[in-house]
Design an enzyme around this catalytic site. Structure first.
Site, short mmCIF file in Angstrom:
data_model
loop_
_atom_site.label_atom_id
_atom_site.label_comp_id
_atom_site.label_asym_id
_atom_site.label_seq_id
_atom_site.Cartn_x
_atom_site.Cartn_y
_atom_site.Cartn_z
N HIS A 195 0.83 -1.22 0.00
CA HIS A 195 0.00 0.00 0.00
C HIS A 195 0.86 1.26 0.00
CE1 HIS A 195 -3.41 -2.65 1.22
NE2 HIS A 195 -2.45 -3.27 1.88
N SER A 216 15.83 19.90 -17.95
CA SER A 216 14.71 20.78 -18.26
C SER A 216 15.24 21.97 -19.03
CB SER A 216 14.05 21.24 -16.97
OG SER A 216 13.39 22.46 -17.15
N LYS A 218 17.26 20.30 -12.94
CA LYS A 218 16.48 19.08 -13.20
C LYS A 218 17.30 17.93 -13.75
CE LYS A 218 12.11 19.20 -12.57
NZ LYS A 218 11.49 18.03 -12.92
N GLU A 236 10.06 6.87 -17.55
CA GLU A 236 8.72 7.40 -17.85
C GLU A 236 8.23 6.86 -19.18
OE1 GLU A 236 8.90 11.72 -17.41
OE2 GLU A 236 9.93 11.43 -15.51
#
Ligand code: ARG
Length: 450
Positions: free
Chosen positions: A155, A276, A282, A289
């Protein structure tokens, strides 16, 4: 070349042509279509349709055609309906009357199935090899981290300490099952469709066993109607791709979370990260992804392939032509995704210290309950007493490993004589039965994986 100009005496409407044309997609079958043609010409020769001399002319023409293809000559897609039409046209342009006889007893229906089976056989074998390389990578990293302790979650909440090796191997075994699915699917693909004809079988007495052997299949398919109507082999391949992609997607998601500094468990090599355009600090886990996103394509392709055959009356209908784009996409996507995942994982640095630093001692609560069981306390009772103790500590701004001896003695007089020593190492080492998180069990699992 129109294959059916004797019947259809008009060129197709431009829109019909755009809808119907599959060559831009099925040109990928070219090498397989050449092999299918060779095997067919050989069998036609055996039954007397071609002479030996004509067969060798056909084979030389096919050699020449495939060389032209490999040299990139067909990168501008010719104006033929599909790959089978193209091969027949090229053969006929080269050999005239000989080429015009190649379609004897054959249909594009059995031809396309034969190309598809060959394609699936090769591509699934390659995919299985790529998955094996990933298994090896996983095994290597798991070995290195067979005793690296981290917080196991259920969880998404701290559950029990586990070893990183154990965690990584969980992906290994999921992927191993995917490879078993490939092996199993290959058994069903190991049947040669050629000779099934348009629907009823071949009108000439061919030996389909010989053709099957020639094309490297164990035997011919059993029923010509089923052969040309079904696409379950493509559906199964896409489903396997989807399970692999979904497996990778879940672990990619986990790794993305882990690469957030709040976790800080993993860092990707610069090669597999992006920055970025605006925020200078970044470092984004784009590789993971995209792995996560690619699973959506696999699912979509599988749904397309399933929906495509739903309700199609027997036997062949043009609906079946739609299989190729989806099955190619599923396999291309999976192949690329598996390779990216493998290389990115090789480049990953797992931060042991960080994993250790975020362990929370409530994760040892099960060990405390288990220790009470060893003092003859029924587990349900042990669970309740431990839960109460954890709550008491939480209310007093403390935790299991910070509890004082007197707090312990007060709640658990069972351990008065021999004080209980709770720690993460002991927790993982206890779990050494098969499949558990203990380092010895992890090493055993590595042996089972590879
Ligand atoms: N391009 C077709 C396909 O992929 C080949 C079979 C055509 N058969 C037919 N009866 N028109 O399915």
């Amino acid at each position: 070349m129109t294959l059916y100009k004797g019947r259809i005496n008009a060129s197709p409407n431009e829109l019909m042509d755009a809808l119907n044309k599959s060559l831009p997609v099925d040109i990928r079958f070219f090498p397989y279509d050449i092999k299918t043609n060779r095997a067919w010409a050989k069998e036609l020769t055996r039954i007397g349709i071609f002479s030996k001399d004509e067969l060798s002319k056909i084979n030389s023409a096919l050699d020449e055609i495939i060389k032209r293809y490999e040299a990139g000559e067909f990168s501008v897609i010719p104006d033929d309906e599909d790959i089978h039409t193209l091969t027949e046209r090229l053969l006929t342009e080269k050999l005239g009357a000989i080429g015009a006889r190649i379609h004897t007893g054959r249909s594009r229906n059995d031809q396309v199935a034969t190309d598809l089976y060959q394609y699936l056989r090769d591509t699934l074998k390659t995919l299985s090899g790529d998955i094996k390389k990933l298994l090896k990578t996983i095994a290597d990293i798991a070995k290195e981290h067979s005793d690296t302790i981290m917080a196991g979650t259920t969880h998404m909440q701290p559950a029990q300490p586990i070893t990183l090796g154990h965690f990584l191997l969980s992906l290994g075994f999921a992927l191993k099952r995917d490879n078993e699915r490939i092996d199993d699917a290959l058994k069903r693909i190991d049947r040669c469709p050629l000779g099934a004809g348009a629907i009823a079988g071949c009108g000439f007495l061919i030996d389909r066993h010989l053709i099957a052997k020639d094309l490297g299949f164990s035997k011919p398919t059993d029923n010509s109607i089923d052969t040309i109507s079904d696409r379950d082999v493509a559906q199964e391949a896409a489903f396997i791709c989807s399970t692999t992609l979904i497996h990778l997607s879940r672990y990619a998601e986990q790794f993305i979370i882990w690469s957030n500094p709040a976790f800080g468990y993993v860092k990707w090599d610069a090669q597999w990260s992006t920055g970025s355009s605006m925020m200078p600090q970044k470092r984004n886990p784009d590789a993971m992804e995209l792995v996560r996103a690619k699973s959506a394509r696999g699912i979509g392709d599988t749904v397309t392939l399933l929906a495509m055959t739903k309700g199609v009356p027997l036997s062949y209908a043009k609906d079946l032509q739609e299989d190729k784009e989806a099955v190619f996409d599923a396999l291309d996507t999976t192949s690329l995704t598996v390779k990216v995942f493998t290389e990115a994982l090789k480049s990953a640095t797992f931060n042991k210290e960080r994993m250790k630093a975020v362990l929370t001692s409530d994760m040892l609560a099960t060990d405390l309950a288990d220790a009470l069981v060893e003092k003859n306390v029924p587990f349900r009772k042990a669970h309740e007493r431990t839960a109460k103790f954890v709550t008491y500590l939480e209310d007093n701004n403390s935790e299991l490993l910070k509890a004082t001896q007197s707090e312990f003695d007060e709640h658990f007089p069972e351990f008065k004589d021999a004080p209980l020593k709770l720690d993460y190492q002991a927790s993982i080492k206890r779990r050494r039965s098969a499949g558990g998180t203990a380092p010895v069990s992890v090493l055993e699992q590595i042996n089972n994986l590879i």
